[in-house]
Write an enzyme that holds these catalytic residues in place. Sequence first.
Site, short mmCIF file in Angstrom:
data_model
loop_
_atom_site.label_atom_id
_atom_site.label_comp_id
_atom_site.label_asym_id
_atom_site.label_seq_id
_atom_site.Cartn_x
_atom_site.Cartn_y
_atom_site.Cartn_z
N LYS A 177 -13.19 -6.48 -8.63
CA LYS A 177 -13.81 -6.64 -7.32
C LYS A 177 -15.29 -6.93 -7.53
O LYS A 177 -15.97 -6.19 -8.25
CB LYS A 177 -13.63 -5.37 -6.49
N ASP A 196 0.55 -0.58 -4.95
CA ASP A 196 -0.81 -0.10 -5.21
C ASP A 196 -0.99 1.27 -4.55
O ASP A 196 -1.05 1.37 -3.32
CB ASP A 196 -1.82 -1.11 -4.66
N ASP A 237 -7.48 -0.50 -11.35
CA ASP A 237 -8.44 -1.04 -10.38
C ASP A 237 -9.64 -0.11 -10.26
O ASP A 237 -10.68 -0.32 -10.91
CB ASP A 237 -7.73 -1.24 -9.03
N LYS A 266 0.85 -1.19 0.00
CA LYS A 266 0.00 0.00 0.00
C LYS A 266 0.88 1.24 0.00
O LYS A 266 1.53 1.55 1.01
CB LYS A 266 -0.93 -0.03 1.22
MG MG Z 1 -6.08 -1.99 -5.91
#
Ligand code: MG
Length: 367
Positions: free
Chosen positions: A265, A193, A241, A165
């Site tokens: 997702k 990410d 994403d 992250k």
């Molecule tokens: Mg992501």
Amino acid sequence: MKITRIFAHRVLLPLKEGRYSWSGGKSVDVFDSTIVGVETNTGLIGYGEVCPLGPFYLPAYADGVRAGLREIGPHLIGWDPRELAKLNHRMDAALKGHAYVKSGIDIACWDILGQFTGLPVCTLLGGRFGDAVRLYRAISQEAPEVMAKKVVGYRAEGYTRFQLKVGGDPDLDIDRIRAVSAMLKPTDRLVADANTGWTQHDAVRVCRAVRDVDVYIEQPCLTYEECLAVRQKTDHPFVLDENVDGLDMLLRARADLAMDVVNLKISKLGGLTKTKQVRDLCVSMGIGMTLEDSWGGDVTTAAIAHLAHSTPEELRFTATDFNSYVTVSTAEGAPQRDNGFMKASTAPGLGIRLRKAAVGPLVVEVR
Ligand code: MG
């Protein structure tokens, strides 16, 4: 078969590590999840789960799931849960947008279809590819040396894919990428990410600064155009994403050659039916995929396992075992991580049995 009742339990999911932090100083200590039940006149009940990553990640929030179920539920009573295209058509006619609200109902209806046919959802989604699904571990944003130490621990647990992250201070992020990368083997995969957290110029600068590091760059900036500009200036493998929330954006990004991998997702896309559509197109177009959801517990992890296990291995970049991040187990039969991998259940449907004592009282009930 007819839907006779739609209901939901609210479940709080504390984190084993106490807190999960990502770009822009965002963090969550306890996830607020909704387990959705769909009951039929045959006695079959299916389950789904929707758990936003807090109210400030995607346009979704936990109470919105419950409010949305109360809104959409009455439109589905009397409908056949096995007719998933019709059911999704009905949901889209009754409520514009709000894909995440529809996701739990759609997953629950796949669970019912599986129980009815005696087949695991994985089989219904196309078939089981390979023996097991390789998982990634998300590394919560902390100081570079803390993240480097944690990745060593995650490697020892069997993980070989890591999602770091970043999306914070760009200079610190460069240190984070270098510190974690130094702990990995050449056969591991590292994704940085940024979760939309960098400006375009910072993202270009970070990519240049880690040019010699074997790292994927995921969703560096807020808008698609900024991400595309960064993509065109870097030779790192590139993941989109947050911007890819449906077929339109997937096709646009494909036409622009804007990504090598896309993060799908389930709740962002509106359920397994719509995610399967996007997944199958990605397979046809040769785009790699991370298969997961925004967050969740046992029910979400089961749905991810069926989706991921029914995706060809060469394009199945990674998937997520969210149930191993949280302290509460809401269902028996959910996938359990084994040395960095998980498997979809071979039992009918999602292959789970809800732990009634763990999920608490009903917070939504529509008949
Ligand atoms: Mg992501």
